[in-house]
Motif scaffolding. Structure first.
Motif, PDB file in Angstrom:
ATOM      1  N   VAL A  28      -0.931  38.162 -52.667  1.00  0.00           N
ATOM      2  CA  VAL A  28      -0.674  36.927 -53.405  1.00  0.00           C
ATOM      3  C   VAL A  28       0.821  36.670 -53.380  1.00  0.00           C
ATOM      4  O   VAL A  28       1.625  37.581 -53.614  1.00  0.00           O
ATOM      5  CB  VAL A  28      -1.173  37.031 -54.857  1.00  0.00           C
ATOM      6  CG1 VAL A  28      -0.725  35.832 -55.685  1.00  0.00           C
ATOM      7  CG2 VAL A  28      -2.690  37.163 -54.886  1.00  0.00           C
ATOM      8  N   GLY A  29       1.219  35.444 -53.060  1.00  0.00           N
ATOM      9  CA  GLY A  29       2.636  35.137 -52.981  1.00  0.00           C
ATOM     10  C   GLY A  29       2.925  33.663 -53.135  1.00  0.00           C
ATOM     11  O   GLY A  29       2.035  32.866 -53.465  1.00  0.00           O
ATOM     12  N   ILE A  30       4.185  33.318 -52.873  1.00  0.00           N
ATOM     13  CA  ILE A  30       4.658  31.935 -52.985  1.00  0.00           C
ATOM     14  C   ILE A  30       5.589  31.660 -51.810  1.00  0.00           C
ATOM     15  O   ILE A  30       6.375  32.523 -51.422  1.00  0.00           O
ATOM     16  CB  ILE A  30       5.434  31.701 -54.302  1.00  0.00           C
ATOM     17  CG1 ILE A  30       4.540  31.957 -55.515  1.00  0.00           C
ATOM     18  CG2 ILE A  30       5.983  30.282 -54.375  1.00  0.00           C
ATOM     19  CD1 ILE A  30       5.282  31.885 -56.831  1.00  0.00           C
ATOM     20  N   ASP A  31       5.495  30.469 -51.245  1.00  0.00           N
ATOM     21  CA  ASP A  31       6.476  30.012 -50.262  1.00  0.00           C
ATOM     22  C   ASP A  31       7.601  29.319 -51.014  1.00  0.00           C
ATOM     23  O   ASP A  31       7.359  28.368 -51.750  1.00  0.00           O
ATOM     24  CB  ASP A  31       5.851  29.032 -49.264  1.00  0.00           C
ATOM     25  CG  ASP A  31       4.924  29.735 -48.289  1.00  0.00           C
ATOM     26  OD1 ASP A  31       5.184  30.910 -47.982  1.00  0.00           O
ATOM     27  OD2 ASP A  31       3.951  29.113 -47.844  1.00  0.00           O
ATOM     28  N   SER A  41       7.695  34.895 -50.769  1.00  0.00           N
ATOM     29  CA  SER A  41       7.985  35.715 -51.934  1.00  0.00           C
ATOM     30  C   SER A  41       6.707  36.416 -52.385  1.00  0.00           C
ATOM     31  O   SER A  41       5.760  35.771 -52.840  1.00  0.00           O
ATOM     32  CB  SER A  41       8.544  34.841 -53.065  1.00  0.00           C
ATOM     33  OG  SER A  41       8.790  35.612 -54.215  1.00  0.00           O
ATOM     34  N   TYR A  42       6.694  37.748 -52.241  1.00  0.00           N
ATOM     35  CA  TYR A  42       5.532  38.544 -52.629  1.00  0.00           C
ATOM     36  C   TYR A  42       5.412  38.594 -54.141  1.00  0.00           C
ATOM     37  O   TYR A  42       6.377  38.876 -54.839  1.00  0.00           O
ATOM     38  CB  TYR A  42       5.680  39.953 -52.055  1.00  0.00           C
ATOM     39  CG  TYR A  42       4.672  40.950 -52.566  1.00  0.00           C
ATOM     40  CD1 TYR A  42       3.395  41.027 -52.015  1.00  0.00           C
ATOM     41  CD2 TYR A  42       4.994  41.830 -53.592  1.00  0.00           C
ATOM     42  CE1 TYR A  42       2.477  41.942 -52.474  1.00  0.00           C
ATOM     43  CE2 TYR A  42       4.089  42.751 -54.068  1.00  0.00           C
ATOM     44  CZ  TYR A  42       2.825  42.806 -53.505  1.00  0.00           C
ATOM     45  OH  TYR A  42       1.913  43.716 -53.967  1.00  0.00           O
ATOM     46  N   SER A  43       4.210  38.324 -54.658  1.00  0.00           N
ATOM     47  CA  SER A  43       4.010  38.308 -56.104  1.00  0.00           C
ATOM     48  C   SER A  43       3.125  39.444 -56.592  1.00  0.00           C
ATOM     49  O   SER A  43       3.327  39.969 -57.689  1.00  0.00           O
ATOM     50  CB  SER A  43       3.385  36.976 -56.538  1.00  0.00           C
ATOM     51  OG  SER A  43       4.211  35.897 -56.159  1.00  0.00           O
ATOM     52  N   LYS A 118      -5.572  36.936 -61.511  1.00  0.00           N
ATOM     53  CA  LYS A 118      -6.201  35.636 -61.777  1.00  0.00           C
ATOM     54  C   LYS A 118      -5.356  34.820 -62.756  1.00  0.00           C
ATOM     55  O   LYS A 118      -5.171  33.605 -62.572  1.00  0.00           O
ATOM     56  CB  LYS A 118      -7.612  35.846 -62.332  1.00  0.00           C
ATOM     57  CG  LYS A 118      -8.383  34.552 -62.549  1.00  0.00           C
ATOM     58  CD  LYS A 118      -9.784  34.848 -63.072  1.00  0.00           C
ATOM     59  CE  LYS A 118     -10.535  33.560 -63.375  1.00  0.00           C
ATOM     60  NZ  LYS A 118     -11.887  33.838 -63.921  1.00  0.00           N
ATOM     61  N   THR A 119      -4.819  35.481 -63.771  1.00  0.00           N
ATOM     62  CA  THR A 119      -3.956  34.791 -64.733  1.00  0.00           C
ATOM     63  C   THR A 119      -2.698  34.268 -64.058  1.00  0.00           C
ATOM     64  O   THR A 119      -2.245  33.142 -64.327  1.00  0.00           O
ATOM     65  CB  THR A 119      -3.573  35.736 -65.888  1.00  0.00           C
ATOM     66  OG1 THR A 119      -4.763  36.148 -66.571  1.00  0.00           O
ATOM     67  CG2 THR A 119      -2.638  35.046 -66.875  1.00  0.00           C
ATOM     68  N   SER A 127       1.307  29.306 -56.142  1.00  0.00           N
ATOM     69  CA  SER A 127       0.897  30.596 -55.578  1.00  0.00           C
ATOM     70  C   SER A 127      -0.270  30.430 -54.611  1.00  0.00           C
ATOM     71  O   SER A 127      -1.009  29.447 -54.650  1.00  0.00           O
ATOM     72  CB  SER A 127       0.519  31.558 -56.697  1.00  0.00           C
ATOM     73  OG  SER A 127      -0.564  31.043 -57.445  1.00  0.00           O
ATOM     74  N   HIS A 128      -0.426  31.404 -53.739  1.00  0.00           N
ATOM     75  CA  HIS A 128      -1.509  31.366 -52.767  1.00  0.00           C
ATOM     76  C   HIS A 128      -1.920  32.775 -52.368  1.00  0.00           C
ATOM     77  O   HIS A 128      -1.266  33.766 -52.730  1.00  0.00           O
ATOM     78  CB  HIS A 128      -1.099  30.564 -51.523  1.00  0.00           C
ATOM     79  CG  HIS A 128       0.124  31.083 -50.853  1.00  0.00           C
ATOM     80  ND1 HIS A 128       1.179  30.288 -50.480  1.00  0.00           N
ATOM     81  CD2 HIS A 128       0.480  32.336 -50.480  1.00  0.00           C
ATOM     82  CE1 HIS A 128       2.112  31.025 -49.910  1.00  0.00           C
ATOM     83  NE2 HIS A 128       1.712  32.272 -49.901  1.00  0.00           N
ATOM     84  N   VAL A 129      -2.996  32.858 -51.614  1.00  0.00           N
ATOM     85  CA  VAL A 129      -3.497  34.133 -51.096  1.00  0.00           C
ATOM     86  C   VAL A 129      -3.362  34.102 -49.573  1.00  0.00           C
ATOM     87  O   VAL A 129      -3.778  33.135 -48.922  1.00  0.00           O
ATOM     88  CB  VAL A 129      -4.977  34.355 -51.484  1.00  0.00           C
ATOM     89  CG1 VAL A 129      -5.466  35.711 -50.986  1.00  0.00           C
ATOM     90  CG2 VAL A 129      -5.161  34.236 -52.988  1.00  0.00           C
ATOM     91  N   VAL A 130      -2.773  35.143 -49.004  1.00  0.00           N
ATOM     92  CA  VAL A 130      -2.614  35.215 -47.553  1.00  0.00           C
ATOM     93  C   VAL A 130      -3.972  35.513 -46.920  1.00  0.00           C
ATOM     94  O   VAL A 130      -4.575  36.555 -47.173  1.00  0.00           O
ATOM     95  CB  VAL A 130      -1.590  36.302 -47.158  1.00  0.00           C
ATOM     96  CG1 VAL A 130      -1.488  36.404 -45.631  1.00  0.00           C
ATOM     97  CG2 VAL A 130      -0.229  35.999 -47.756  1.00  0.00           C
ATOM     98  N   THR A 131      -4.474  34.589 -46.120  1.00  0.00           N
ATOM     99  CA  THR A 131      -5.818  34.709 -45.545  1.00  0.00           C
ATOM    100  C   THR A 131      -5.811  34.951 -44.041  1.00  0.00           C
ATOM    101  O   THR A 131      -6.850  35.283 -43.462  1.00  0.00           O
ATOM    102  CB  THR A 131      -6.630  33.437 -45.826  1.00  0.00           C
ATOM    103  OG1 THR A 131      -5.856  32.287 -45.435  1.00  0.00           O
ATOM    104  CG2 THR A 131      -6.976  33.337 -47.306  1.00  0.00           C
TER     105      THR A 131
END
Length: 232
Positions: A28-31, A41-43, A118-119, A127-131
């Motif tokens: 899970v991260g953010i661009d 950015s790794y979250s 999830k929160t 935020s997003h999930v690397v797929t």
């Protein structure tokens, strides 16, 4: 903070963000974009209490993708050695690895074991999930991944996320993501909907510029139902 150029490459007719940073499939991260530069950015990492199946596709490098790989190799610990000669017909290959079991991944993100993730996804709209990842590996790892009957991402040991290779339902070996060089990735945003118990749930993952399906929302706040008191 490690910065990568804000560029994309086409992989299997989809646009992937190039990166010099080691990006892990399933993270899970953010661009984050700064002027003309972008960084991943790794979250956090969901708890993969159940294995999630992935699809592995070998793809030949072209000049653009090899340039992205070469840039990423300079910043990552794994020094995969590949030679690319544009005039030669035989080109080195990389692997496109993508999450295949989307339903399983959605259920995993909604599980109680991943309440904090999830929160975070609920509160951080960007935020997003690397797929999907594009990764170059050494020849042995490439061959084993391609030949495996099934490949999963799962936690092995103390929170170590790996690619687990199975044949005849038996684990044959594991490969760590940092064994290779990740030079591009694609991510999915979550779509929210409130269930019959008035609880927010992730119901879909959408990549790129795709919109959430009808009656689902990219914003968790918008997914919250408004009670019509006039019905009472």
């Amino acid at each position: 903070m490690m910065i990568s150029s804000c560029k994309t490459v086409s992989v299997q007719s989809k646009q992937y963000q190039t990166t010099t940073k080691q990006v892990t499939l399933g993270a899970v991260g953010i661009d984050e974009t700064y002027e003309f530069e972008r960084t991943y950015s790794y979250s956090g990492m969901p708890n993969y209490t159940v294995p999630i199946k992935v699809q592995v596709t070998p793809i030949a490098f072209n000049k653009t993708k090899f340039k992205a790989f070469s840039s990423a190799r300079e910043f990552q610990t794994s020094k995969v050695n590949l030679n690319f000669v544009d005039s030669l017909p035989e080109k080195p290959k990389f692997l496109n690895i993508e999450t295949f079991d989307k339903v399983g991944l959605i259920n995993l993100l909604n599980s109680s074991e991943n309440g904090s993730i999830k929160t975070y996804l609920q509160n951080q709209k960007k935020s997003h999930v690397v797929t999907n990842i594009s990764i170059a590996l050494n020849e042995k790892d490439m061959e084993d991944l391609i030949k495996a009957q099934a490949v999963f991402i799962e936690h092995i040991g103390l929170k170590t996320l790996t690619l687990s290779l199975y044949s005849n339902k038996t684990l044959t070996r594991t490969i760590n993501f940092n064994d290779g060089v990740v030079f591009a990735y694609r991510a999915a945003s979550v779509c929210w909907k409130e269930n019959s118990k008035n609880q927010l749930e992730i119901v879909e993952l959408v990549e790129g510029d795709n919109r959430c399906p009808n009656q689902t929302y990219s914003s968790s706040k918008r997914a919250k139902k408004k009670v019509d008191y006039f019905k009472f």
